[in-house]
Design an enzyme around this catalytic site. Structure first.
Site, PDB file in Angstrom:
ATOM      1  N   GLU A 322       0.818  -1.206   0.000  1.00 51.81           N
ATOM      2  CA  GLU A 322       0.000   0.000   0.000  1.00 51.81           C
ATOM      3  C   GLU A 322       0.853   1.258   0.000  1.00 51.81           C
ATOM      4  OE1 GLU A 322      -2.466   2.345  -0.693  1.00 51.81           O
ATOM      5  OE2 GLU A 322      -3.559   0.541  -0.152  1.00 51.81           O
ATOM      6  N   ASP A 326       1.199   4.101  -2.938  1.00 53.40           N
ATOM      7  CA  ASP A 326       0.957   5.522  -2.692  1.00 53.40           C
ATOM      8  C   ASP A 326       2.148   6.370  -3.133  1.00 53.40           C
ATOM      9  OD1 ASP A 326      -1.428   4.755  -1.552  1.00 53.40           O
ATOM     10  OD2 ASP A 326      -0.782   5.062   0.513  1.00 53.40           O
ATOM     11  N   ASP A 418     -12.969   0.008  -2.504  1.00 54.06           N
ATOM     12  CA  ASP A 418     -12.745  -1.005  -3.539  1.00 54.06           C
ATOM     13  C   ASP A 418     -13.846  -2.058  -3.611  1.00 54.06           C
ATOM     14  OD1 ASP A 418     -10.400   0.331  -3.875  1.00 54.06           O
ATOM     15  OD2 ASP A 418      -9.085  -1.278  -3.207  1.00 54.06           O
ATOM     16  N   SER A 548      -6.748   2.934  -4.118  1.00 55.48           N
ATOM     17  CA  SER A 548      -5.481   3.349  -3.527  1.00 55.48           C
ATOM     18  C   SER A 548      -4.471   3.746  -4.594  1.00 55.48           C
ATOM     19  CB  SER A 548      -4.880   2.213  -2.682  1.00 55.48           C
ATOM     20  OG  SER A 548      -5.522   2.129  -1.434  1.00 55.48           O
TER      21      SER A 548
END
Length: 750
Positions: A322, A326, A418, A548
């Protein structure tokens, strides 16, 4: 057993004796009300709802009473395991959210500071100014601290802006301070706990304490990303016609028409994370090296609550993906930022330590980004079911923090989710031979994600992108259907959008959409793992999607606009909803696809349409056209341009230097050659890519202006030899149509 009434009386007596004189008046009513156990409600309600049923008496036996529990979230799912009181000594780390003052005046200021022509337009507050005008007073903070300490909490401290008070305690101190009981059960081998009664405070603190976070770990923020397959080849976007393929993050600027707009070189960006960031920083360096970008100026800010310190910032490999997604997406889309600040929550550890994770640390991380006020744009690729966030009081606490951000001219960008319209159930479905069939919940009951529903953030949904020769060719609503989530469960992977159950529509949505409740998302970007980003994870490229990816892409785009406008743009939502309908060329309107699931031939969820819709909001943005529009939302000063290019690198005779460049770029060098030399040679070798070398004496060399050239195909081994060179400065240009890295450049004369 202990008596909460007796303990409270004793604690209040000690509290009153120890309070400073300045607080005596504030707490004077506390003793009187506590003596009669008068409690006031907060925004934190029970996480576990108890139901008691009685079976009818059977002949010869008494009626049997049965107690069961459901989770206080959308759908009220039944707790299947045995529920018992939480061990009274179980450590808990809580964050107490205090209500802001002058809330109506704050909302008026937020509107005015973002309204061109208003007297305060663009005059954003500093953290000190916000604290003085709208934050809880020092006396209110001290009253809360005193109450917590007298109730048995330790390591009690307040945030710099007075909005949060952190403390260490346990089930016993929670019972004393908040008149609440906690229960626990085991789910999938992990301990879950939560309060089965509403959280309350003594009457004297009514109106001061808004909520208490950290009393349940049943539901908490989770990453909103979708891991695809390892990537075995790159640069696919430029070699295929209309196609759905993955992309390096550095390809997104060209795909979304960045053109000649500046990078975000003068804008600082924040990312909310948890745990150790060592692997993420390493992979970010790998990405910038592989794509010939400059190294990123990175800062990590550990955010602690209570006694949680450095020891709790352990690595969470399951979440490295994650934070990698990002950071690499932001850097690639923005073209590079002034600084990238990771706000890392201490108790946000997933994996084996998942049972320790609550929302308290994440909310504290939001708050630290606001207190620091150095990141102009902050990415949040996290979310949870809105109902439980509301019932736990997390939504109330987060909204206050985001409101301060807006007053200070900061923008939080949040992934919308999501799981399409089924956030509350994690989007889980049952399948048989690949066919989706009915699940044990109402398919017509929709839910959305917090904090994406906050009126003080930009909510970013997902699309599925098509490209043609490396440029934008189309987008549809992201919906990869029901697929294996990698944990044995089948979930729908789609852009979350819909209506908040709790947040009123902000004025800009009420005016533009006729909405009465907050509706999401606002905009959208690529999110499908099929067309998503090629992200380095532990050195290996993977395709990664999810909102994301979409939110960091918006952050990169908006950070470019901020640099172009000298960081003078405030929270852009009101201007987006005002100007987008009249400037359709700025948008890629997404008009096809849905964000639900198809079961028994019927499609649920929302369907894309012309204009704003519940699947992708306004759609994605054309970077160049958005910059031209967003510039008018700033202070009107001349736009910032890219920094002047660095001068050519001076070579020393016989000493090689290493260079790199992104696709289509050039690197410049010079070599001063004295008179009387018999030979002069320039060579390149090694590394990756396919470079060409151009040489010119006395002026800059290029592919259209040169004296000498070496341009052999498919190699970095190039050489230019000059006999009896004339004295002077020789200019050397190394260029390539593709990324080149680690190339040695050598100039020598004899």
């Amino acid at each position: 057993m202990f008596s909460r009434t007796t303990t409270l009386k004793t604690g209040v007596q000690r509290c009153k004796a120890l309070l400073p004189t300045a607080l005596a008046l504030a707490m004077s009513s506390f003793g009187a009300h506590a003596a009669t156990t008068t409690w006031a409600p907060t925004h934190s309600h029970a996480a576990l709802l108890k139901t008691v049923s009685t079976a009818p008496a059977v002949a010869g036996s008494a009626p049997v009473t049965h107690t069961s529990y459901v989770v206080n979230r959308h759908g009220l799912p039944q707790v299947q395991a045995a529920v018992s009181p939480l061990d009274g000594s179980k450590p808990l780390h809580v964050a107490v959210s205090l209500n802001l003052r002058n809330a109506d005046q704050l909302q008026a200021f937020i509107k005015n500071v973002n309204t061109p022509g208003n007297a305060v337009f663009g005059k954003f507050l500093t953290p000190a100014q916000f604290k003085a005008a709208y934050a809880p007073t020092d006396a209110q903070v001290q009253a809360v601290i005193a109450h917590l300490q007298q109730s048995g909490f330790t390591h009690v401290s307040a945030s710099a802006n007075n909005t949060l008070v952190f403390a260490d305690g346990n089930a016993n101190t929670v019972a004393t301070a908040f008149n609440a009981t906690l229960k626990s059960y085991v789910e999938n081998g992990r301990q879950r706990f939560g309060n089965d009664s509403d959280v309350m405070v003594p009457q004297a603190l009514s109106g001061v304490v808004g909520s208490v976070i950290g009393l349940q770990n049943i539901e908490h923020k989770h990453p909103l990303s979708y891991l695809g397959k390892p990537v075995t080849q790159t640069a696919t976007a430029t070699t295929q016609a209309v196609a759905t393929v993955t992309h390096s993050p550095t390809e997104f600027p060209a795909i979304y028409d960045a053109g000649s707009t500046p990078t975000a070189f003068n804008t600082t960006v924040g990312i909310i994370t948890w745990g150790d960031l060592t692997q993420t920083r390493s992979d970010l360096n790998t990405m910038t090296t592989a794509t010939a970008m400059a190294p990123v100026n990175v800062k990590v800010v550990p955010v602690t609550i209570g006694s949680l310190g450095e020891v709790d910032f352990s690595d969470d490999p399951s979440s490295d993906m994650e934070w990698n997604l990002d950071s690499q997406s932001i850097v690639g889309t923005s073209g590079g930022v002034k600084q990238l600040v990771f706000y890392s929550a201490a108790n946000g550890r997933g994996g084996a330590a998942d049972e320790e994770l609550t929302d308290a640390g994440i909310t504290a991380a939001y708050n630290q980004a606001v207190v620091d006020n150095i990141a102009k744009v902050v990415n949040v690729s996290l979310g949870e079911d809105e109902t439980i966030a509301n019932q736990s009081g997390t939504q109330q606490a987060d909204d206050a923090i985001f409101a301060q951000a807006v007053a200070q001219g900061q923008t939080f960008s949040v992934a919308s989710g999501d799981q399409g319209v089924y956030v509350s159930t994690g989007g889980e479905f049952e399948t048989n031979a690949g066919v989706v069939f009915a699940s044990p919940f109402s398919l017509s009951t929709y839910s959305v994600s917090e904090p994406a529903t906050s009126p003080n953030v930009i909510s970013v949904g997902g699309t599925k992108l098509s490209t043609n020769g490396g440029v934008w060719a189309g987008e549809t609503t992201w919906n990869d259907g029901v697929e294996d989530a990698g944990d044995g469960n089948n979930r729908v992977w789609a852009s979350t959008g819909g209506k908040s159950l709790f947040e009123a529509a902000p004025a800009w949505q009420a005016t533009a959409l006729g909405a009465t409740t907050r509706q999401v998302p606002d905009v959208a970007y690529d999110a499908s793992s099929v067309t998503g980003a090629q992200i380095f994870i532990a050195g290996q490229r993977y395709s990664v999607g999810g909102t994301s990816l979409a939110s960091p892409m918006f952050v990169g785009v908006f950070a470019r606009a901020q640099t172009y406008a000298n960081n003078s743009i405030g929270f852009p939502a009101s201007m987006m909803y005002r100007d987008f309908p009249n400037n359709p060329s700025v948008l890629h309107d997404v008009t096809s696809g849905s964000n639900g699931a198809t079961v028994a031939g019927k499609t649920y969820g929302y369907t894309a349409a012309t204009g704003w819709d519940f699947t992708t909001g306004f759609g994605s943005l054309d970077i160049s056209k958005f910059n031209a529009l967003a510039y008018t939302w700033g202070n009107g000063q001349p736009p910032t341009t890219n920094p002047p290019p660095a001068g050519p690198v001076a070579l020393a005779n016989g000493s090689a230097v290493i260079t790199q460049g992104s696709a289509g770029t050039s690197q410049q060098f010079t070599l001063l050659v004295p008179g009387g030399m018999t030979s002069l040679t320039f060579r390149t070798s090694g590394g990756s890519g396919d470079v060409s070398v151009y040489v010119k004496r006395g002026a800059a060399a290029s592919s259209t202006s040169y004296d000498y050239v070496s341009a052999h195909p498919s190699t970095n081994t190039e050489s230019v030899a000059i006999r009896a060179p004339v004295a002077g400065i020789y200019y050397v240009t190394v260029t390539s149509p593709s990324v080149f890295t680690g190339v040695s450049v050598l100039g020598s004369f004899n």
